[in-house]
Design a protein around this motif. Structure first.
Motif, PDB file in Angstrom:
ATOM      1  N   ARG A 211       0.827  -1.206   0.000  1.00 61.98           N
ATOM      2  CA  ARG A 211       0.000   0.000   0.000  1.00 61.98           C
ATOM      3  C   ARG A 211       0.862   1.256   0.000  1.00 61.98           C
ATOM      4  O   ARG A 211       2.040   1.221   0.315  1.00 61.98           O
ATOM      5  N   LYS A 212       0.259   2.386  -0.287  1.00 62.69           N
ATOM      6  CA  LYS A 212       0.972   3.657  -0.288  1.00 62.69           C
ATOM      7  C   LYS A 212       0.881   4.289   1.088  1.00 62.69           C
ATOM      8  O   LYS A 212      -0.096   4.167   1.775  1.00 62.69           O
ATOM      9  N   ALA A 213       1.947   5.019   1.445  1.00 63.78           N
ATOM     10  CA  ALA A 213       1.950   5.747   2.706  1.00 63.78           C
ATOM     11  C   ALA A 213       2.613   7.073   2.493  1.00 63.78           C
ATOM     12  O   ALA A 213       3.613   7.172   1.789  1.00 63.78           O
ATOM     13  N   ALA A 214       2.058   8.126   3.136  1.00 65.30           N
ATOM     14  CA  ALA A 214       2.591   9.484   3.054  1.00 65.30           C
ATOM     15  C   ALA A 214       2.723   9.933   1.604  1.00 65.30           C
ATOM     16  O   ALA A 214       3.624  10.687   1.245  1.00 65.30           O
ATOM     17  N   GLY A 215       1.804   9.468   0.736  1.00 63.83           N
ATOM     18  CA  GLY A 215       1.783   9.920  -0.645  1.00 63.83           C
ATOM     19  C   GLY A 215       2.829   9.279  -1.519  1.00 63.83           C
ATOM     20  O   GLY A 215       2.999   9.680  -2.667  1.00 63.83           O
ATOM     21  N   PHE A 255      -8.863  -2.838  13.495  1.00 61.40           N
ATOM     22  CA  PHE A 255      -9.412  -4.020  12.830  1.00 61.40           C
ATOM     23  C   PHE A 255      -8.342  -4.653  11.959  1.00 61.40           C
ATOM     24  O   PHE A 255      -7.696  -3.982  11.149  1.00 61.40           O
ATOM     25  N   GLY A 256      -8.150  -5.965  12.166  1.00 66.24           N
ATOM     26  CA  GLY A 256      -7.150  -6.684  11.400  1.00 66.24           C
ATOM     27  C   GLY A 256      -7.570  -6.898   9.962  1.00 66.24           C
ATOM     28  O   GLY A 256      -8.683  -6.544   9.554  1.00 66.24           O
ATOM     29  N   GLN A 257      -6.679  -7.492   9.169  1.00 67.41           N
ATOM     30  CA  GLN A 257      -6.973  -7.742   7.767  1.00 67.41           C
ATOM     31  C   GLN A 257      -8.186  -8.649   7.589  1.00 67.41           C
ATOM     32  O   GLN A 257      -8.839  -8.621   6.550  1.00 67.41           O
ATOM     33  N   ASP A 258      -8.494  -9.447   8.623  1.00 64.75           N
ATOM     34  CA  ASP A 258      -9.656 -10.331   8.547  1.00 64.75           C
ATOM     35  C   ASP A 258     -10.950  -9.649   8.981  1.00 64.75           C
ATOM     36  O   ASP A 258     -12.014 -10.275   9.038  1.00 64.75           O
ATOM     37  N   GLY A 259     -10.873  -8.354   9.301  1.00 59.73           N
ATOM     38  CA  GLY A 259     -12.061  -7.608   9.704  1.00 59.73           C
ATOM     39  C   GLY A 259     -12.428  -7.763  11.156  1.00 59.73           C
ATOM     40  O   GLY A 259     -13.427  -7.213  11.612  1.00 59.73           O
ATOM     41  N   LYS A 291      -6.601  -3.478   8.649  1.00 63.65           N
ATOM     42  CA  LYS A 291      -7.443  -3.338   7.460  1.00 63.65           C
ATOM     43  C   LYS A 291      -7.599  -1.885   7.056  1.00 63.65           C
ATOM     44  O   LYS A 291      -7.611  -1.555   5.868  1.00 63.65           O
ATOM     45  N   TYR A 292      -7.742  -1.007   8.056  1.00 66.69           N
ATOM     46  CA  TYR A 292      -7.969   0.407   7.780  1.00 66.69           C
ATOM     47  C   TYR A 292      -6.713   1.225   8.065  1.00 66.69           C
ATOM     48  O   TYR A 292      -5.821   0.793   8.793  1.00 66.69           O
ATOM     49  N   ASP A 293      -6.685   2.408   7.512  1.00 68.52           N
ATOM     50  CA  ASP A 293      -5.549   3.306   7.684  1.00 68.52           C
ATOM     51  C   ASP A 293      -5.685   4.123   8.969  1.00 68.52           C
ATOM     52  O   ASP A 293      -5.254   5.267   9.026  1.00 68.52           O
ATOM     53  N   LEU A 294      -6.322   3.571   9.970  1.00 69.45           N
ATOM     54  CA  LEU A 294      -6.485   4.243  11.253  1.00 69.45           C
ATOM     55  C   LEU A 294      -6.413   3.205  12.371  1.00 69.45           C
ATOM     56  O   LEU A 294      -6.916   2.085  12.224  1.00 69.45           O
ATOM     57  N   ALA A 295      -5.800   3.582  13.473  1.00 70.32           N
ATOM     58  CA  ALA A 295      -5.723   2.724  14.656  1.00 70.32           C
ATOM     59  C   ALA A 295      -5.716   3.611  15.890  1.00 70.32           C
ATOM     60  O   ALA A 295      -5.493   4.823  15.804  1.00 70.32           O
ATOM     61  N   ASP A 296      -5.983   3.022  17.055  1.00 72.78           N
ATOM     62  CA  ASP A 296      -5.979   3.746  18.327  1.00 72.78           C
ATOM     63  C   ASP A 296      -4.870   3.207  19.210  1.00 72.78           C
ATOM     64  O   ASP A 296      -4.424   2.065  19.050  1.00 72.78           O
ATOM     65  N   ALA A 297      -4.436   4.015  20.166  1.00 68.88           N
ATOM     66  CA  ALA A 297      -3.419   3.587  21.118  1.00 68.88           C
ATOM     67  C   ALA A 297      -3.837   4.001  22.520  1.00 68.88           C
ATOM     68  O   ALA A 297      -4.185   5.163  22.752  1.00 68.88           O
ATOM     69  N   LEU A 320     -14.875  -8.272  21.369  1.00 68.12           N
ATOM     70  CA  LEU A 320     -15.482  -9.210  20.430  1.00 68.12           C
ATOM     71  C   LEU A 320     -16.936  -8.871  20.124  1.00 68.12           C
ATOM     72  O   LEU A 320     -17.530  -9.449  19.208  1.00 68.12           O
ATOM     73  N   THR A 321     -17.504  -7.925  20.872  1.00 67.34           N
ATOM     74  CA  THR A 321     -18.864  -7.472  20.574  1.00 67.34           C
ATOM     75  C   THR A 321     -18.863  -6.344  19.553  1.00 67.34           C
ATOM     76  O   THR A 321     -19.930  -5.936  19.076  1.00 67.34           O
ATOM     77  N   VAL A 322     -17.667  -5.824  19.232  1.00 67.35           N
ATOM     78  CA  VAL A 322     -17.560  -4.719  18.278  1.00 67.35           C
ATOM     79  C   VAL A 322     -17.330  -5.304  16.893  1.00 67.35           C
ATOM     80  O   VAL A 322     -16.292  -5.921  16.632  1.00 67.35           O
ATOM     81  N   ALA A 323     -18.285  -5.123  15.986  1.00 68.72           N
ATOM     82  CA  ALA A 323     -18.196  -5.710  14.653  1.00 68.72           C
ATOM     83  C   ALA A 323     -17.712  -4.682  13.642  1.00 68.72           C
ATOM     84  O   ALA A 323     -17.947  -3.475  13.772  1.00 68.72           O
ATOM     85  N   ASP A 324     -17.011  -5.165  12.635  1.00 66.99           N
ATOM     86  CA  ASP A 324     -16.527  -4.316  11.544  1.00 66.99           C
ATOM     87  C   ASP A 324     -17.734  -3.847  10.723  1.00 66.99           C
ATOM     88  O   ASP A 324     -18.481  -4.655  10.166  1.00 66.99           O
ATOM     89  N   GLN A 325     -17.918  -2.523  10.654  1.00 66.89           N
ATOM     90  CA  GLN A 325     -19.023  -1.945   9.895  1.00 66.89           C
ATOM     91  C   GLN A 325     -18.572  -1.404   8.543  1.00 66.89           C
ATOM     92  O   GLN A 325     -19.278  -0.628   7.905  1.00 66.89           O
ATOM     93  N   GLY A 326     -17.360  -1.805   8.149  1.00 67.26           N
ATOM     94  CA  GLY A 326     -16.838  -1.326   6.870  1.00 67.26           C
ATOM     95  C   GLY A 326     -16.181   0.024   6.961  1.00 67.26           C
ATOM     96  O   GLY A 326     -15.879   0.650   5.939  1.00 67.26           O
ATOM     97  N   THR A 327     -15.947   0.492   8.177  1.00 66.02           N
ATOM     98  CA  THR A 327     -15.293   1.778   8.375  1.00 66.02           C
ATOM     99  C   THR A 327     -14.598   1.773   9.735  1.00 66.02           C
ATOM    100  O   THR A 327     -14.880   0.921  10.584  1.00 66.02           O
ATOM    101  N   TYR A 328     -13.698   2.722   9.960  1.00 68.99           N
ATOM    102  CA  TYR A 328     -12.971   2.808  11.222  1.00 68.99           C
ATOM    103  C   TYR A 328     -13.916   3.091  12.379  1.00 68.99           C
ATOM    104  O   TYR A 328     -14.790   3.952  12.297  1.00 68.99           O
TER     105      TYR A 328
END
Length: 384
Positions: A211-215, A255-259, A291-297, A320-328
């Motif tokens: 993937r691309k990063a920082a343009g 969210f990991g690559q598997d969603g 999976k997404y270009d965003l994460a929390d710490a 495990l109750t938090v499901a991938d909704q197709g967005t961060y």
């Protein structure tokens, strides 16, 4: 060791509250006849074992040769691994305390001895060198501690001011926080994985990332993009003389690559003191895992009372109750809500958090609580 902040509970608060009943550790004594048997909370189990160790060490200092041996070790090193140094009945008592502490923290016997002994303050060196028999206290676990109990070699208790170091030398019984945290994060990662939450601590991933990063396009050579911490600082605060260095770690979530939700623990063993700028050049996020270009710490402090197996169980139960909704979806509050207050001696041991870390971030990011900042940059890890 961080300034205390009230926890802000989110929509998962009700579920988190139900987790408060979870406890860990090994029972240190028989329960009252009228009560159902139950293990003490980790904080009480660890504190009880440390207190028993402090009393045993204090009583042992009536032995002149042993007292001299401990004095030399304490003057020569910041921390002394006291269990291997001891012998006879004292060694047996300290080894038993070590085992109770490891059990209460959810660690197996492979972690070895965690008990450490150190001189409470540098101002005590002269009196200790002169041969004064020290008292022995347990390291404070609460920033707001105002009084400390120290035991002398005759078993008498002395109440000391936690903010002003006494003239009388005091040995402080503490845990090897770095060793406990390193072992604990391994347990945390493995337990999260076992419960269905992916974690790099259990299964390191170095999958190629194109993937691309920082343009800029990623190199044709296999590797992966990361976010690297170039500098970091936490706010200053006043602490008791009897308390040791901080042991900081960060839970990176997304969210990991598997969603599915994943949690990657990151140890920060260098981050000992407030008001100090550290320049670790440490990788915080491996973007090939997400999976997404965003994460929390979420940055936390290990303060001796954490049971890593039950911590993993609580986090997994909520995440495990938090499901991938197709967005961060931000996961900071979910992580914090999953941790019952009584699992932490400092309430809570939440340092700070960073929302929406992006692969392209390059510069200073302030923590959401205003308790710290870190400067980050994109960094490509190239495969050999």
């Amino acid at each position: 060791m961080r300034p205390r902040h009230p926890r802000r509970y989110g929509t998962l608060a009700a579920l988190a509250a139900s987790l408060v009943a979870l406890t860990a550790g090994q029972t240190l004594g028989a329960p009252p006849a009228s009560a159902a048997p139950r293990s003490p909370a980790p904080s009480s189990a660890v504190s009880s074992a440390e207190d028993q160790a402090a009393r045993a060490i204090a009583a042992s200092l009536t032995d002149t040769a042993w007292r001299t041996r401990v004095r030399k070790a304490a003057l020569a090193s910041h921390e002394v691994a006291v269990t291997p140094l001891a012998h006879g009945s004292l060694k047996s008592a300290l080894a038993a305390a070590d085992r109770r502490i490891a059990t209460a923290k959810g660690l197996d016997g492979k972690v070895g001895s965690l008990l450490r002994l150190r001189l409470g303050d540098d101002s005590m060196r002269a009196a200790l060198t002169a041969g004064t028999t020290p008292w022995v206290a347990v390291a404070a676990s609460d920033d707001d501690t105002t009084a400390v109990t120290a035991y002398d070699s005759h078993g008498r208790a002395h109440t000391l001011d936690a903010r002003t170091a006494p003239a009388h030398p005091v040995y402080v019984v503490d845990l090897d926080g770095s060793k406990a945290l390193a072992a604990g994060l391994e347990v945390l990662g493995a337990e999260l994985q076992r419960r269905g939450v992916a974690s790099a601590a259990a299964a390191p991933t170095a999958a190629p990332d194109t993937r691309k990063a920082a343009g800029q396009a990623a190199s044709a050579t296999a590797g992966f993009w990361t976010t690297r911490i170039t500098s970091v600082e936490l706010s200053d605060d006043e602490e008791p003389w009897v308390k040791g260095d901080a042991e900081i770690y960060t839970l990176v979530t997304g969210f990991g690559q598997d969603g599915k939700v994943r949690v990657d623990p990151v140890d920060m063993p260098y981050l000992d003191n407030d008001g100090t700028v550290y320049r670790p050049n440490q990788i915080l996020v491996n973007w090939s895992n997400y999976k997404y270009d965003l994460a929390d710490a979420v940055m936390m402090e290990e303060d001796g009372s954490t049971n890593y197996r039950d911590l993993a169980k609580a986090i997994a139960t909520v995440l495990l109750t938090v499901a991938d909704q197709g967005t961060y979806i931000p996961l900071v509050n979910a992580v914090l809500d999953a941790i019952p207050d009584d699992w932490w001696t400092d309430d809570p041991d939440y340092v700070d958090s960073w929302y929406t870390l992006a692969q392209s971030d390059n510069g200073t990011r302030n923590g959401a609580r205003g308790n710290g900042w870190m400067t980050v940059e994109p960094y490509f890890v190239q495969q050999f």
